[in-house]
Design a protein around this motif. Structure first.
Motif, PDB file in Angstrom:
ATOM      1  N   ARG A  13       3.012  17.360   8.995  1.00  0.00           N
ATOM      2  CA  ARG A  13       4.070  16.398   8.668  1.00  0.00           C
ATOM      3  C   ARG A  13       3.477  15.167   7.981  1.00  0.00           C
ATOM      4  O   ARG A  13       2.361  14.734   8.314  1.00  0.00           O
ATOM      5  CB  ARG A  13       4.800  15.966   9.935  1.00  0.00           C
ATOM      6  N   PRO A  14       4.223  14.590   7.045  1.00  0.00           N
ATOM      7  CA  PRO A  14       3.758  13.349   6.405  1.00  0.00           C
ATOM      8  C   PRO A  14       3.593  12.228   7.431  1.00  0.00           C
ATOM      9  O   PRO A  14       4.299  12.176   8.439  1.00  0.00           O
ATOM     10  CB  PRO A  14       4.867  13.025   5.415  1.00  0.00           C
ATOM     11  N   ILE A  15       2.654  11.344   7.163  1.00  0.00           N
ATOM     12  CA  ILE A  15       2.410  10.171   8.012  1.00  0.00           C
ATOM     13  C   ILE A  15       2.673   8.923   7.184  1.00  0.00           C
ATOM     14  O   ILE A  15       2.111   8.755   6.097  1.00  0.00           O
ATOM     15  CB  ILE A  15       0.959  10.154   8.540  1.00  0.00           C
ATOM     16  N   LEU A  16       3.546   8.063   7.682  1.00  0.00           N
ATOM     17  CA  LEU A  16       3.883   6.802   7.010  1.00  0.00           C
ATOM     18  C   LEU A  16       3.352   5.644   7.842  1.00  0.00           C
ATOM     19  O   LEU A  16       3.617   5.558   9.043  1.00  0.00           O
ATOM     20  CB  LEU A  16       5.404   6.677   6.855  1.00  0.00           C
ATOM     21  N   SER A  17       2.584   4.774   7.203  1.00  0.00           N
ATOM     22  CA  SER A  17       2.078   3.591   7.906  1.00  0.00           C
ATOM     23  C   SER A  17       2.474   2.330   7.149  1.00  0.00           C
ATOM     24  O   SER A  17       2.470   2.298   5.913  1.00  0.00           O
ATOM     25  CB  SER A  17       0.558   3.649   8.060  1.00  0.00           C
ATOM     26  N   VAL A  18       2.845   1.310   7.899  1.00  0.00           N
ATOM     27  CA  VAL A  18       3.139  -0.022   7.352  1.00  0.00           C
ATOM     28  C   VAL A  18       2.254  -0.998   8.107  1.00  0.00           C
ATOM     29  O   VAL A  18       2.438  -1.213   9.316  1.00  0.00           O
ATOM     30  CB  VAL A  18       4.625  -0.403   7.510  1.00  0.00           C
ATOM     31  N   LEU A  19       1.282  -1.584   7.415  1.00  0.00           N
ATOM     32  CA  LEU A  19       0.313  -2.468   8.068  1.00  0.00           C
ATOM     33  C   LEU A  19       0.217  -3.816   7.359  1.00  0.00           C
ATOM     34  O   LEU A  19       0.214  -3.864   6.135  1.00  0.00           O
ATOM     35  CB  LEU A  19      -1.064  -1.797   8.086  1.00  0.00           C
ATOM     36  N   PRO A  20       0.157  -4.924   8.087  1.00  0.00           N
ATOM     37  CA  PRO A  20       0.233  -4.968   9.536  1.00  0.00           C
ATOM     38  C   PRO A  20       1.654  -4.687  10.050  1.00  0.00           C
ATOM     39  O   PRO A  20       2.630  -4.941   9.343  1.00  0.00           O
ATOM     40  CB  PRO A  20      -0.185  -6.402   9.875  1.00  0.00           C
ATOM     41  N   VAL A  21       1.724  -4.184  11.275  1.00  0.00           N
ATOM     42  CA  VAL A  21       3.028  -3.898  11.874  1.00  0.00           C
ATOM     43  C   VAL A  21       3.788  -5.191  12.109  1.00  0.00           C
ATOM     44  O   VAL A  21       5.010  -5.251  11.939  1.00  0.00           O
ATOM     45  CB  VAL A  21       2.845  -3.123  13.202  1.00  0.00           C
ATOM     46  N   ARG A  22       3.076  -6.243  12.499  1.00  0.00           N
ATOM     47  CA  ARG A  22       3.681  -7.571  12.705  1.00  0.00           C
ATOM     48  C   ARG A  22       2.978  -8.563  11.789  1.00  0.00           C
ATOM     49  O   ARG A  22       1.751  -8.606  11.751  1.00  0.00           O
ATOM     50  CB  ARG A  22       3.535  -8.023  14.157  1.00  0.00           C
ATOM     51  N   ALA A  23       3.774  -9.364  11.086  1.00  0.00           N
ATOM     52  CA  ALA A  23       3.186 -10.340  10.156  1.00  0.00           C
ATOM     53  C   ALA A  23       4.183 -11.449   9.896  1.00  0.00           C
ATOM     54  O   ALA A  23       5.393 -11.309  10.162  1.00  0.00           O
ATOM     55  CB  ALA A  23       2.805  -9.654   8.842  1.00  0.00           C
ATOM     56  N   LEU A  24       3.688 -12.556   9.363  1.00  0.00           N
ATOM     57  CA  LEU A  24       4.590 -13.601   8.880  1.00  0.00           C
ATOM     58  C   LEU A  24       5.324 -13.092   7.639  1.00  0.00           C
ATOM     59  O   LEU A  24       4.832 -12.231   6.915  1.00  0.00           O
ATOM     60  CB  LEU A  24       3.803 -14.867   8.539  1.00  0.00           C
ATOM     61  N   VAL A  25       6.485 -13.669   7.375  1.00  0.00           N
ATOM     62  CA  VAL A  25       7.306 -13.188   6.261  1.00  0.00           C
ATOM     63  C   VAL A  25       6.643 -13.411   4.902  1.00  0.00           C
ATOM     64  O   VAL A  25       6.997 -12.748   3.926  1.00  0.00           O
ATOM     65  CB  VAL A  25       8.699 -13.849   6.255  1.00  0.00           C
ATOM     66  N   ASP A  26       5.687 -14.345   4.821  1.00  0.00           N
ATOM     67  CA  ASP A  26       5.040 -14.591   3.531  1.00  0.00           C
ATOM     68  C   ASP A  26       3.712 -13.843   3.404  1.00  0.00           C
ATOM     69  O   ASP A  26       2.955 -14.069   2.458  1.00  0.00           O
ATOM     70  CB  ASP A  26       4.847 -16.084   3.281  1.00  0.00           C
ATOM     71  N   GLU A  27       3.424 -12.942   4.347  1.00  0.00           N
ATOM     72  CA  GLU A  27       2.235 -12.097   4.263  1.00  0.00           C
ATOM     73  C   GLU A  27       2.586 -10.749   3.641  1.00  0.00           C
ATOM     74  O   GLU A  27       3.660 -10.201   3.893  1.00  0.00           O
ATOM     75  CB  GLU A  27       1.652 -11.851   5.660  1.00  0.00           C
ATOM     76  N   LYS A  28       1.670 -10.220   2.848  1.00  0.00           N
ATOM     77  CA  LYS A  28       1.881  -8.904   2.261  1.00  0.00           C
ATOM     78  C   LYS A  28       1.622  -7.811   3.293  1.00  0.00           C
ATOM     79  O   LYS A  28       0.842  -7.990   4.224  1.00  0.00           O
ATOM     80  CB  LYS A  28       0.961  -8.705   1.053  1.00  0.00           C
ATOM     81  N   PHE A  29       2.313  -6.688   3.115  1.00  0.00           N
ATOM     82  CA  PHE A  29       1.991  -5.517   3.921  1.00  0.00           C
ATOM     83  C   PHE A  29       1.551  -4.376   3.011  1.00  0.00           C
ATOM     84  O   PHE A  29       1.706  -4.431   1.791  1.00  0.00           O
ATOM     85  CB  PHE A  29       3.130  -5.097   4.849  1.00  0.00           C
ATOM     86  N   LYS A  30       0.971  -3.336   3.602  1.00  0.00           N
ATOM     87  CA  LYS A  30       0.568  -2.143   2.859  1.00  0.00           C
ATOM     88  C   LYS A  30       1.355  -0.961   3.402  1.00  0.00           C
ATOM     89  O   LYS A  30       1.334  -0.691   4.612  1.00  0.00           O
ATOM     90  CB  LYS A  30      -0.938  -1.890   2.997  1.00  0.00           C
ATOM     91  N   ILE A  67      15.498 -20.916  -4.645  1.00  0.00           N
ATOM     92  CA  ILE A  67      14.083 -20.536  -4.591  1.00  0.00           C
ATOM     93  C   ILE A  67      13.628 -20.640  -3.139  1.00  0.00           C
ATOM     94  O   ILE A  67      13.436 -21.716  -2.600  1.00  0.00           O
ATOM     95  CB  ILE A  67      13.240 -21.427  -5.526  1.00  0.00           C
ATOM     96  N   GLU A  68      13.471 -19.465  -2.510  1.00  0.00           N
ATOM     97  CA  GLU A  68      13.207 -19.363  -1.082  1.00  0.00           C
ATOM     98  C   GLU A  68      11.733 -19.017  -0.850  1.00  0.00           C
ATOM     99  O   GLU A  68      10.983 -18.781  -1.803  1.00  0.00           O
ATOM    100  CB  GLU A  68      14.089 -18.251  -0.500  1.00  0.00           C
ATOM    101  N   PRO A  69      11.307 -18.937   0.426  1.00  0.00           N
ATOM    102  CA  PRO A  69       9.956 -18.417   0.696  1.00  0.00           C
ATOM    103  C   PRO A  69       9.783 -17.014   0.125  1.00  0.00           C
ATOM    104  O   PRO A  69      10.761 -16.300  -0.113  1.00  0.00           O
ATOM    105  CB  PRO A  69       9.892 -18.422   2.237  1.00  0.00           C
ATOM    106  N   PRO A  70       8.550 -16.587  -0.112  1.00  0.00           N
ATOM    107  CA  PRO A  70       8.303 -15.328  -0.821  1.00  0.00           C
ATOM    108  C   PRO A  70       8.842 -14.099  -0.093  1.00  0.00           C
ATOM    109  O   PRO A  70       8.948 -14.080   1.132  1.00  0.00           O
ATOM    110  CB  PRO A  70       6.781 -15.269  -0.929  1.00  0.00           C
ATOM    111  N   TYR A  71       9.157 -13.096  -0.933  1.00  0.00           N
ATOM    112  CA  TYR A  71       9.639 -11.779  -0.511  1.00  0.00           C
ATOM    113  C   TYR A  71      11.051 -11.818   0.046  1.00  0.00           C
ATOM    114  O   TYR A  71      11.567 -10.803   0.509  1.00  0.00           O
ATOM    115  CB  TYR A  71       8.663 -11.104   0.472  1.00  0.00           C
TER     116      TYR A  71
END
Length: 430
Positions: free
Chosen positions: A6-23, A368-372
């Motif tokens: 089965r495919p594996i999906l990861s979103v990292l970091p699982v917890r982050a500030l809203v202006d941090e990027k995830f992978k 114009i809000e905080p990023p993302y």
């Protein structure tokens, strides 16, 4: 028989500030297979927001949102955070929605899923290959949230984690009124004691007798807090809050902000007037409001009439602290770029131009809000005089507006760090 992997999906970091990027990475897919990455969020108002991108897995059966191209969807190209900034209400939603976090003590929950094939609808009708839940926070661990109800001042003070003391900010939102905490919570997460100020309730602008001394009192509450460095306090405002910020920096003889950040604002404020005076001059020019083909209200011309009247303008030549102006070149709500030019001319004439920093962005609207944060080109707005809800055209195009939010936030944080953490504040020429 070989078991299907089965495919594996990861979103990292699982917890982050809203202006941090995830992978976002999907593994164990068949090589060269089309898939759709989909994000879904249910707002506190129970509305659903979504974004999606179309990808092709590589020879290893992997898709990386940060490294691979989206060939279609709500965003295209290599966009690591497209699954957030291109979010929009799902089809069939109410018109004119705006997504804002009201409870900053809980996270923004985003469910990311991967589907087989390139699809654009029917996400709820079919089962995803894999899903992952990610938490996006405005308030970092250890940030204190303190209700402020003193000396007529209403608001919420956010104190960063750690021993302190910290630089301080008074944070003001715009003409919709009410208490909005999410930007202050995020600023506290970056090391600033920030007061989210409610300076009038929704629908109160026409009757609001808030005067200069109210804001001076609120500023002093921040400055005098034991966790705040008293001579390192600034002001942050958006839209109407930015107008008030400029007025305070120029006219107050009691408070001395260390620096000011003004997003999508201008320098119109009836001399010696209260907020009710702002409502009155808006009414006097309301006949200049236009509507577009979608019946969305465009307020720009009303604002142009105000900045052409010297009696309605703040004497920004009196400002003695660094000011950062952030504006969008496609602002359809207010002539913020024209106002920025006029502010620059007035400060230049007063020998204060060295205090002014301006950034402006093409394809960018008023909000114009905080990023993302998603881009809101037009949203519902309660008219103060009639309580009728209209849809205001804020302007901007999704991709350039998202880029502007990310870049401007980086510049705002750098500006605040320079003038509130370092001792490099330029002095006004006397």
């Amino acid at each position: 028989m070989a078991q299907t992997v089965r495919p594996i999906l990861s979103v990292l970091p699982v917890r982050a500030l809203v202006d941090e990027k995830f992978k976002v990475v999907v593994e164990n897919l068949p090589p060269a297979s089309p898939v759709t990455l989909h994000s879904l969020h249910q707002s506190e108002d129970k509305d659903f927001w979504e974004a999606y991108g179309h990808y092709m897995s590589d020879h290893r059966g992997t898709v990386s949102v940060a490294e691979d191209l989206s060939f279609g969807g709500t965003y295209t190209g290599k966009e690591p955070m497209g699954l957030l900034w291109s979010m929009r209400p799902v089809p069939g939603s109410r018109k004119g929605l705006r997504l804002r976090k009201m409870d900053v003590c809980s996270p923004v929950l985003v469910n990311v899923s991967v589907y087989s094939g390139h699809i654009a609808e029917g996400f709820r009708e079919q089962a995803p290959l894999a899903s992952a839940l990610t938490e996006r926070w405005y308030m970092a661990p250890g940030v204190q949230r303190i209700d402020i109800r003193e000396k007529r001042v209403r608001g919420t003070l956010f104190i960063p984690p750690g021993p302190g003391p910290f630089p301080g900010l008074m944070d003001m939102w715009g003409g919709g009124g009410g208490l909005l905490e999410y930007r202050s919570a995020l600023l506290a997460s970056h090391g600033y004691a920030s007061l989210a100020l409610e300076y009038f309730s929704p629908g109160e602008l026409r009757s609001s007798d808030v005067e200069l001394n109210f804001f001076e009192t609120a500023f002093s509450i921040v400055k005098d807090h034991p966790q705040v460095i008293p001579d390192k306090v600034g002001i942050f405002g958006l839209s109407l809050g930015s107008i008030v910020t400029i007025y305070l920096a120029a006219e107050s003889t009691i408070i001395k902000p260390c620096c000011c950040v003004c997003v999508s604002g201008n320098h119109c404020f009836p001399p010696g007037e209260t907020l009710r005076g702002i409502h009155q001059v808006l009414l006097e020019n309301f006949h200049k409001v236009r509507v577009d083909e979608n019946n969305h209200h465009i307020w720009r011309d009303m604002g142009l009439a105000l900045i052409s009247d010297p009696s309605k303008k703040v004497d920004v030549g009196k400002i003695n602290c660094p000011v950062l102006l952030v504006n969008g070149l496609d602002d359809q709500n207010w002539p913020t770029v024209e106002s920025s030019e006029d502010i620059a001319q007035m400060m230049r004439a007063a020998g204060k131009e060295h205090l002014l920093t301006r950034v402006q962005y093409p394809g960018t609207g008023h909000l114009i809000e905080p990023p993302y944060s998603p881009h809101f080109r037009a949203t519902k707005f309660a008219m103060d005089s009639t309580k009728e809800k209209v849809i205001l055209l804020w302007g901007g195009q999704t991709k350039p507006h998202a880029d502007a939010q990310e870049d401007s936030w980086r510049k705002i944080l750098a500006f605040l760090q320079q003038h509130l953490y370092y001792s490099t504040t330029p002095k006004a020429k006397m």
